[in-house]
Design an enzyme around this catalytic site. Structure first.
Site, mmCIF file in Angstrom:
data_model
loop_
_atom_site.group_PDB
_atom_site.id
_atom_site.type_symbol
_atom_site.label_atom_id
_atom_site.label_comp_id
_atom_site.label_asym_id
_atom_site.label_seq_id
_atom_site.Cartn_x
_atom_site.Cartn_y
_atom_site.Cartn_z
ATOM 1 N N ASP A 167 -11.537 -8.613 6.926
ATOM 2 C CA ASP A 167 -13.007 -8.524 6.601
ATOM 3 C C ASP A 167 -13.666 -9.690 6.304
ATOM 4 O O ASP A 167 -15.008 -9.945 6.820
ATOM 5 C CB ASP A 167 -13.130 -7.802 4.977
ATOM 6 C CG ASP A 167 -13.309 -6.096 5.277
ATOM 7 O OD1 ASP A 167 -12.857 -5.721 6.316
ATOM 8 O OD2 ASP A 167 -13.622 -5.616 4.368
ATOM 9 N N ASP B 49 -5.912 -6.846 5.488
ATOM 10 C CA ASP B 49 -6.984 -6.314 4.891
ATOM 11 C C ASP B 49 -8.043 -6.930 4.547
ATOM 12 O O ASP B 49 -9.094 -6.793 5.016
ATOM 13 C CB ASP B 49 -6.758 -5.232 3.794
ATOM 14 C CG ASP B 49 -7.331 -4.378 3.237
ATOM 15 O OD1 ASP B 49 -8.968 -4.145 3.538
ATOM 16 O OD2 ASP B 49 -7.362 -3.561 2.381
ATOM 17 N N LYS C 298 3.023 -15.415 2.553
ATOM 18 C CA LYS C 298 2.900 -16.024 1.165
ATOM 19 C C LYS C 298 4.363 -16.635 0.995
ATOM 20 O O LYS C 298 4.775 -16.129 -0.078
ATOM 21 C CB LYS C 298 2.069 -15.041 0.072
ATOM 22 C CG LYS C 298 1.843 -16.059 -1.137
ATOM 23 C CD LYS C 298 0.809 -16.959 -1.101
ATOM 24 C CE LYS C 298 0.677 -17.682 -2.431
ATOM 25 N NZ LYS C 298 -0.094 -18.809 -2.488
ATOM 26 N N TYR D 219 0.854 -1.322 -0.087
ATOM 27 C CA TYR D 219 0.042 0.010 -0.051
ATOM 28 C C TYR D 219 0.976 1.129 0.049
ATOM 29 O O TYR D 219 0.455 2.388 -0.407
ATOM 30 C CB TYR D 219 -0.952 0.026 1.138
ATOM 31 C CG TYR D 219 -2.093 -0.994 1.139
ATOM 32 C CD1 TYR D 219 -2.170 -2.033 0.055
ATOM 33 C CD2 TYR D 219 -2.897 -0.973 2.132
ATOM 34 C CE1 TYR D 219 -3.125 -2.872 0.170
ATOM 35 C CE2 TYR D 219 -3.837 -2.128 2.206
ATOM 36 C CZ TYR D 219 -4.197 -2.987 1.105
ATOM 37 O OH TYR D 219 -4.995 -3.793 1.167
ATOM 38 N N ASP E 49 -3.634 -18.280 1.340
ATOM 39 C CA ASP E 49 -4.702 -18.707 0.783
ATOM 40 C C ASP E 49 -5.238 -19.691 1.524
ATOM 41 O O ASP E 49 -6.537 -20.025 1.700
ATOM 42 C CB ASP E 49 -4.208 -19.335 -0.514
ATOM 43 C CG ASP E 49 -2.700 -20.083 -0.567
ATOM 44 O OD1 ASP E 49 -2.251 -19.767 0.407
ATOM 45 O OD2 ASP E 49 -2.496 -20.625 -1.517
#
Ligand code: NAD
Length: 359
Positions: free
Chosen positions: A251, A247, A191, A141, A223
């Site tokens: 959610d 992020d 990852k 980001y 994942d």
């Protein structure tokens, strides 16, 4: 204890849920003999309307000199049109300016609300009580260089996923410390099978873990973590992850709790801290005393715990929220047959009453 709180009500239901939270903080202050002083400032659309700026300098100054910052929500359709300043820029700005590098999102499925959880009941039978610790100021980001280019006549775009070891270390230390105060387990999500950044992330997390022998460390690829979170959410304690993966996972985890109106959050920095419900300004129900104030009230409990070290007081608030649910009271978003419906302000008042009734 005397403490100052900068209050940023913001837009939509922000002012409604904030005013109930202040009632609850006052009930705590009366009950436990503290004094909290509040000073209000503008942020988001309300600030744009009055000053043209979603994060006026006076707001930032007040945040910096307060012991904690408490925010409602920002945004709304009124500021969505045109190319003018956006309320959400106030939110990103305040996180950056206050150096809030850690976002804490506890996800609890209250047994009384399990009907609202979209997962099969056997998957959440043992309850859910996990904490997502997300790095907030680094990663793809904010990585430079980022931008657009052109290769062989084709439009290209690029972002830079980058973490420095000290950024990883400080968020990892916080996650291990918090896990030590909970069930003693950290699951670090990355990852590392593909990304070099994740390999550094994992290396540093393992190094930090050596200082916390009482905390058990595990690793999941993002994942797989996304899958496990809905297959066995009850088995997680603290999930530690970077900005991008956090992020998305936070959610996803939010859905497990049944309603966005129940989820609090804290964003912590070295010197400052900001507390806010995770929901937005809910323009569809704003101004009608319909909002669920529990996410904001539980954020106030986090403020008591993390900024003021008032664990007993934080628990009193959390227990009062549970007691209101256990007694069958619900706002519209979590309403079920047979329950009694309350407005936003009635919910706040009842939570205050439950705090006063505690032994
Ligand atoms: P939202 O969270 O505001 O609302 C989503 C849905 O959940 C709506 O149906 C709303 O009524 C409901 N809801 C949310 N909070 C509730 C509560 N406390 N009680 C009962 N119901 C509740 O998300 P949105 O509709 O995508 O966004 C609305 C505005 O809020 C946009 O301008 C968006 O940019 C902004 N936003 C702000 C924040 C923030 O301030 N942190 C976060 C998300 C969205």
């Amino acid at each position: 204890m005397n403490r100052s709180i900068c209050v940023l009500p913001g837009d939509g239901i922000g002012p409604e849920v904030v005013s109930q939270s202040l009632k609850v903080l006052n009930a705590v202050a009366d009950r436990f003999g503290h004094r909290f002083e509040y000073e209000e400032a503008l942020i988001g659309g309300a600030a744009i309307d009055l000053t043209g700026d979603p994060l006026p300098q006076t707001t930032l100054d007040l945040c910096r000199k307060s012991d904690a910052v408490f925010l409602g929500a920002v945004g709304g359709p009124k500021w969505d049109q045109g190319n003018g300043p956006r309320p959400e820029a106030g939110l990103l700005g305040i996180r950056k300016e206050l150096g809030l590098f850690a976002n804490l999102r506890p996800v609890i499925l209250h047994p009384q609300l399990s009907g609202g959880c979209p997962l099969k009941s056997e998957r959440v039978a043992g309850g859910v009580d996990l904490l997502i610790v997300r790095e907030l100021t680094g990663d793809v980001y904010f990585g430079e260089p980022a931008g657009r280019g052109c290769e062989q006549g084709l439009r290209t775009a690029f972002n830079n996923m980058i973490y420095r070891e000290d950024e990883i270390e400080r968020i990892a230390r916080l996650a291990f410390k918090l896990a030590g105060e909970r069930k003693g387990r950290v699951c670090s999500v990355d990852k590392a099978n593909v990304l070099e950044v994740s390999r550094l992330w994992r290396e540093v997390v393992i190094e930090v873990a050596a200082d916390y022998p009482e905390v058990e460390l595990s690793h999941l690829y993002i994942d797989n973590a996304a899958m496990q979170l809905i297959l066995r959410p009850g088995e997680f304690d603290v999930i530690l992850t970077g900005n991008l993966f956090g992020d998305i996972l936070s959610d996803e985890a939010a859905v497990v709790s049944g309603s966005i109106g129940m989820l609090p959050s804290a964003s912590l920095g070295e010197e400052h801290a900001l507390y806010e419900p995770i929901h937005g300004s809910a323009p569809d129900i704003a101004g009608r005393d319909l909002a669920n104030p529990m996410a904001a009230i539980l954020s106030a409990a986090m403020l008591l715990r993390h900024s003021f070290g008032l664990e007993r007081e934080a628990r009193a608030v959390e227990q009062a929220v549970s007691a209101v649910l256990a007694a069958g009271f619900r706002t519209g978003d979590i309403m079920e047959p047979g329950m009694r419906r309350l407005s936003c302000s009635q919910t706040g008042e009842l939570i205050c009453r439950k705090i006063n009734e505690q032994d």
